[in-house]
Scaffold this motif. Structure first.
Motif, PDB file in Angstrom:
ATOM      1  N   GLY A   1       0.822  -1.211   0.000  1.00 58.39           N
ATOM      2  CA  GLY A   1       0.000   0.000   0.000  1.00 58.39           C
ATOM      3  C   GLY A   1       0.851   1.253   0.000  1.00 58.39           C
ATOM      4  N   SER A   2       0.702   2.098   1.003  1.00 59.67           N
ATOM      5  CA  SER A   2       1.472   3.336   1.121  1.00 59.67           C
ATOM      6  C   SER A   2       2.936   3.090   1.432  1.00 59.67           C
ATOM      7  CB  SER A   2       0.879   4.227   2.223  1.00 59.67           C
ATOM      8  OG  SER A   2       1.073   3.621   3.490  1.00 59.67           O
ATOM      9  N   GLY A   3       3.285   1.842   1.725  1.00 52.09           N
ATOM     10  CA  GLY A   3       4.647   1.511   2.118  1.00 52.09           C
ATOM     11  C   GLY A   3       4.910   1.680   3.591  1.00 52.09           C
ATOM     12  N   ALA A   4       3.868   1.911   4.372  1.00 51.48           N
ATOM     13  CA  ALA A   4       4.050   2.235   5.786  1.00 51.48           C
ATOM     14  C   ALA A   4       4.877   1.191   6.535  1.00 51.48           C
ATOM     15  CB  ALA A   4       2.687   2.409   6.458  1.00 51.48           C
ATOM     16  N   ILE A   5       4.540  -0.077   6.382  1.00 57.23           N
ATOM     17  CA  ILE A   5       5.252  -1.131   7.111  1.00 57.23           C
ATOM     18  C   ILE A   5       6.692  -1.226   6.630  1.00 57.23           C
ATOM     19  CG2 ILE A   5       5.377  -3.617   7.512  1.00 57.23           C
ATOM     20  CD1 ILE A   5       2.269  -3.615   7.294  1.00 57.23           C
ATOM     21  N   ALA A   6       6.887  -1.315   5.316  1.00 53.48           N
ATOM     22  CA  ALA A   6       8.229  -1.474   4.757  1.00 53.48           C
ATOM     23  C   ALA A   6       9.120  -0.282   5.071  1.00 53.48           C
ATOM     24  CB  ALA A   6       8.134  -1.678   3.242  1.00 53.48           C
ATOM     25  N   VAL A   7       8.585   0.923   4.945  1.00 52.20           N
ATOM     26  CA  VAL A   7       9.378   2.126   5.206  1.00 52.20           C
ATOM     27  C   VAL A   7       9.753   2.202   6.687  1.00 52.20           C
ATOM     28  CG1 VAL A   7       9.322   4.655   5.258  1.00 52.20           C
ATOM     29  CG2 VAL A   7       8.473   3.421   3.242  1.00 52.20           C
ATOM     30  N   ALA A   8       8.802   1.899   7.574  1.00 52.52           N
ATOM     31  CA  ALA A   8       9.104   1.904   9.001  1.00 52.52           C
ATOM     32  C   ALA A   8      10.208   0.902   9.334  1.00 52.52           C
ATOM     33  CB  ALA A   8       7.841   1.596   9.808  1.00 52.52           C
ATOM     34  N   LEU A   9      10.153  -0.276   8.709  1.00 53.93           N
ATOM     35  CA  LEU A   9      11.174  -1.295   8.946  1.00 53.93           C
ATOM     36  C   LEU A   9      12.537  -0.846   8.418  1.00 53.93           C
ATOM     37  CD1 LEU A   9       9.125  -4.466   7.931  1.00 53.93           C
ATOM     38  CD2 LEU A   9       9.839  -3.862  10.251  1.00 53.93           C
ATOM     39  N   ALA A  10      12.556  -0.375   7.171  1.00 58.76           N
ATOM     40  CA  ALA A  10      13.821   0.007   6.552  1.00 58.76           C
ATOM     41  C   ALA A  10      14.438   1.234   7.215  1.00 58.76           C
ATOM     42  CB  ALA A  10      13.608   0.265   5.060  1.00 58.76           C
ATOM     43  N   HIS A  11      13.590   2.148   7.673  1.00 57.39           N
ATOM     44  CA  HIS A  11      14.091   3.349   8.338  1.00 57.39           C
ATOM     45  C   HIS A  11      14.700   3.005   9.699  1.00 57.39           C
ATOM     46  CE1 HIS A  11      13.816   7.111  10.702  1.00 57.39           C
ATOM     47  NE2 HIS A  11      14.056   7.706   9.543  1.00 57.39           N
ATOM     48  N   THR A  12      14.066   2.048  10.403  1.00 63.81           N
ATOM     49  CA  THR A  12      14.531   1.663  11.735  1.00 63.81           C
ATOM     50  C   THR A  12      15.759   0.764  11.672  1.00 63.81           C
ATOM     51  OG1 THR A  12      12.241   1.790  12.527  1.00 63.81           O
ATOM     52  CG2 THR A  12      13.819   0.628  13.923  1.00 63.81           C
ATOM     53  N   ARG A  13      15.759  -0.145  10.685  1.00 58.45           N
ATOM     54  CA  ARG A  13      16.836  -1.122  10.558  1.00 58.45           C
ATOM     55  C   ARG A  13      17.568  -0.915   9.229  1.00 58.45           C
ATOM     56  NH1 ARG A  13      16.440  -5.943  13.329  1.00 58.45           N
ATOM     57  NH2 ARG A  13      18.233  -6.507  12.062  1.00 58.45           N
ATOM     58  N   LYS A  14      18.556  -0.040   9.252  1.00 62.19           N
ATOM     59  CA  LYS A  14      19.309   0.279   8.029  1.00 62.19           C
ATOM     60  C   LYS A  14      20.050  -0.940   7.492  1.00 62.19           C
ATOM     61  CE  LYS A  14      18.396   4.752   8.440  1.00 62.19           C
ATOM     62  NZ  LYS A  14      17.465   5.456   7.530  1.00 62.19           N
ATOM     63  N   ASP A  15      20.326  -1.925   8.358  1.00 57.17           N
ATOM     64  CA  ASP A  15      21.047  -3.122   7.943  1.00 57.17           C
ATOM     65  C   ASP A  15      20.173  -4.111   7.187  1.00 57.17           C
ATOM     66  OD1 ASP A  15      19.927  -3.393  10.804  1.00 57.17           O
ATOM     67  OD2 ASP A  15      20.177  -5.489  10.168  1.00 57.17           O
ATOM     68  N   ALA A  16      18.867  -3.989   7.304  1.00 56.42           N
ATOM     69  CA  ALA A  16      17.953  -4.998   6.766  1.00 56.42           C
ATOM     70  C   ALA A  16      17.800  -4.885   5.255  1.00 56.42           C
ATOM     71  CB  ALA A  16      16.593  -4.878   7.444  1.00 56.42           C
ATOM     72  N   ASP A  17      17.499  -6.011   4.643  1.00 58.81           N
ATOM     73  CA  ASP A  17      17.178  -6.079   3.211  1.00 58.81           C
ATOM     74  C   ASP A  17      15.658  -6.177   3.117  1.00 58.81           C
ATOM     75  OD1 ASP A  17      16.771  -6.724   0.558  1.00 58.81           O
ATOM     76  OD2 ASP A  17      18.405  -8.186   0.459  1.00 58.81           O
ATOM     77  N   VAL A  18      15.017  -5.085   2.735  1.00 60.98           N
ATOM     78  CA  VAL A  18      13.552  -4.992   2.760  1.00 60.98           C
ATOM     79  C   VAL A  18      12.995  -5.037   1.342  1.00 60.98           C
ATOM     80  CG1 VAL A  18      11.571  -3.625   3.509  1.00 60.98           C
ATOM     81  CG2 VAL A  18      13.687  -3.595   4.858  1.00 60.98           C
ATOM     82  N   THR A  19      12.046  -5.926   1.138  1.00 64.47           N
ATOM     83  CA  THR A  19      11.317  -6.027  -0.130  1.00 64.47           C
ATOM     84  C   THR A  19       9.843  -5.763   0.147  1.00 64.47           C
ATOM     85  OG1 THR A  19      12.867  -7.648  -1.044  1.00 64.47           O
ATOM     86  CG2 THR A  19      10.685  -7.530  -2.068  1.00 64.47           C
ATOM     87  N   ALA A  20       9.197  -5.017  -0.734  1.00 56.66           N
ATOM     88  CA  ALA A  20       7.770  -4.723  -0.578  1.00 56.66           C
ATOM     89  C   ALA A  20       7.076  -4.937  -1.910  1.00 56.66           C
ATOM     90  CB  ALA A  20       7.566  -3.286  -0.101  1.00 56.66           C
ATOM     91  N   LEU A  21       5.905  -5.531  -1.875  1.00 57.51           N
ATOM     92  CA  LEU A  21       5.174  -5.767  -3.120  1.00 57.51           C
ATOM     93  C   LEU A  21       3.724  -5.347  -2.982  1.00 57.51           C
ATOM     94  CD1 LEU A  21       3.274  -8.515  -2.720  1.00 57.51           C
ATOM     95  CD2 LEU A  21       5.470  -9.655  -2.936  1.00 57.51           C
ATOM     96  N   ASP A  22       3.123  -5.064  -4.126  1.00 53.80           N
ATOM     97  CA  ASP A  22       1.708  -4.747  -4.204  1.00 53.80           C
ATOM     98  C   ASP A  22       1.251  -5.013  -5.626  1.00 53.80           C
ATOM     99  OD1 ASP A  22      -0.169  -2.824  -2.124  1.00 53.80           O
ATOM    100  OD2 ASP A  22      -0.917  -3.134  -4.159  1.00 53.80           O
ATOM    101  N   VAL A  23      -0.005  -5.362  -5.777  1.00 54.27           N
ATOM    102  CA  VAL A  23      -0.550  -5.607  -7.118  1.00 54.27           C
ATOM    103  C   VAL A  23      -0.899  -4.307  -7.832  1.00 54.27           C
ATOM    104  CG1 VAL A  23      -2.978  -5.782  -6.424  1.00 54.27           C
ATOM    105  CG2 VAL A  23      -2.148  -7.128  -8.389  1.00 54.27           C
ATOM    106  N   SER A  24      -1.032  -3.219  -7.072  1.00 47.77           N
ATOM    107  CA  SER A  24      -1.479  -1.937  -7.624  1.00 47.77           C
ATOM    108  C   SER A  24      -0.301  -1.039  -8.002  1.00 47.77           C
ATOM    109  CB  SER A  24      -2.359  -1.209  -6.600  1.00 47.77           C
ATOM    110  OG  SER A  24      -2.523   0.155  -6.944  1.00 47.77           O
ATOM    111  N   PRO A  25      -0.167  -0.676  -9.286  1.00 49.99           N
ATOM    112  CA  PRO A  25       0.897   0.268  -9.676  1.00 49.99           C
ATOM    113  C   PRO A  25       0.733   1.622  -9.002  1.00 49.99           C
ATOM    114  CG  PRO A  25      -0.019  -0.847 -11.613  1.00 49.99           C
ATOM    115  CD  PRO A  25      -0.918  -1.175 -10.460  1.00 49.99           C
ATOM    116  N   ALA A  26      -0.506   2.070  -8.818  1.00 50.45           N
ATOM    117  CA  ALA A  26      -0.749   3.368  -8.182  1.00 50.45           C
ATOM    118  C   ALA A  26      -0.287   3.352  -6.730  1.00 50.45           C
ATOM    119  CB  ALA A  26      -2.229   3.731  -8.265  1.00 50.45           C
ATOM    120  N   ALA A  27      -0.550   2.248  -6.034  1.00 45.16           N
ATOM    121  CA  ALA A  27      -0.091   2.132  -4.649  1.00 45.16           C
ATOM    122  C   ALA A  27       1.432   2.100  -4.591  1.00 45.16           C
ATOM    123  CB  ALA A  27      -0.672   0.883  -3.998  1.00 45.16           C
ATOM    124  N   LEU A  28       2.066   1.368  -5.491  1.00 49.74           N
ATOM    125  CA  LEU A  28       3.525   1.281  -5.502  1.00 49.74           C
ATOM    126  C   LEU A  28       4.162   2.642  -5.749  1.00 49.74           C
ATOM    127  CD1 LEU A  28       4.158  -2.072  -7.397  1.00 49.74           C
ATOM    128  CD2 LEU A  28       4.701  -1.578  -5.002  1.00 49.74           C
TER     129      LEU A  28
END
Length: 271
Positions: A113-140
């Motif tokens: 969706g808005s990336g809320a979960i993925a962004v929160a994870l990646a922002h908090t854990r700079k070491d992590a390898d974060v992948t995020a997916l969505d079926v909606s191009p507009a959401a991505l």
């Protein structure tokens, strides 16, 4: 008589918080400036702009869509009607994921969706390898802008659940806040939900079909001992635990949000 900021706050037909947020947005002021300039008289253009925002709110449009942003996990997020509005309940899913993500671990956010979960994870854990997916191009597109705004390093994929992950390396944690409202649920026609993308809210079935898909597909994409964590409806925890147990997950449990509602359930893959 021309309206001052203070008079518009006193005479508002809106909730005080909504009124303050819209005033700040209409005038381009922060909360402190709104206080220090309380006796300032609005120009005709400012008064008209504010009145238009009030009418949108009175019609039921969510504040987050009107101002185009919402805070989540202490970070600013752009939101529009292509994505769900991030909610505090979902911060529990982020915290549980962070607790289970090893150093330099790999994590997947499904239905970002808005990336809320993925962004929160990646922002908090700079070491992590974060992948995020969505079926909606507009959401991505929204999620990618939010990642850039918050300096979050994320790999984005357009995918119908696991479809685009055939060659991806396995993950330590898979997290998801999928559509889980059952078709025909009255909540879909009430409040803010009326304005949010229906495909991100309901599976157009019993509310569990997306959760079943995620549970069934996760073993192919999780490392041994990896965790699957999913947000779900207020009354779905027992059903989700049953699905996880039947699929062979271990340490199956549910966690309660700040309202003491079982909001997230998950389990660990043992092989």
């Amino acid at each position: 008589m021309s309206a001052t900021i203070a008079s518009l706050q006193r005479q508002s037909v809106l909730d005080a918080l909504d009124n303050r947020v819209l005033l700040c947005h209409a005038l381009g002021l922060n909360r402190i400036a709104l206080i220090t300039q309380s006796e300032r008289v609005l120009t005709a253009a400012e008064a008209q702009r504010f009145a238009a925002l009030v009418q949108r709110r009175l019609a039921g449009e969510p504040i987050a869509y009107i101002v185009g942003r919402r805070e989540f996990f202490g970070l600013p997020f752009e939101v529009n009607d292509a994505v769900l509005i991030p909610r505090p309940d979902t911060e529990l899913l982020v915290e549980l994921t962070l607790d289970r993500l090893p150093f330099k671990g790999r994590v997947l956010d499904m239905g970002t969706g808005s990336g809320a979960i993925a962004v929160a994870l990646a922002h908090t854990r700079k070491d992590a390898d974060v992948t995020a997916l969505d079926v909606s191009p507009a959401a991505l597109a929204v999620a990618q802008r939010n990642a850039a705004t918050n300096g979050a390093r994320i790999s984005f994929l357009q995918s119908d659940w696991y479809a685009a992950l055939e060659d991806a390396a396995p993950f330590d944690v898979i997290a998801s806040n999928p559509p889980y409202i059952a078709s025909g649920d009255r909540h879909l026609s009430e409040g803010d939900l009326r304005y949010e993308p229906v495909g991100a809210l309901t599976d157009h079935a019993d509310g569990l079909s997306a959760l079943r898909t995620i549970i069934a597909g996760a073993p192919r994409h999780l490392k041994p001992q990896g965790w699957l964590l999913m947000e779900h409806g207020y009354d779905q925890a027992a059903a989700v635990r049953e699905l996880l147990t039947a699929a062979g997950y271990q340490e199956v449990q549910s966690w309660r949000d700040l309202a003491d509602i079982e909001r997230v359930s998950g389990g660990r893959l043992t092989a």
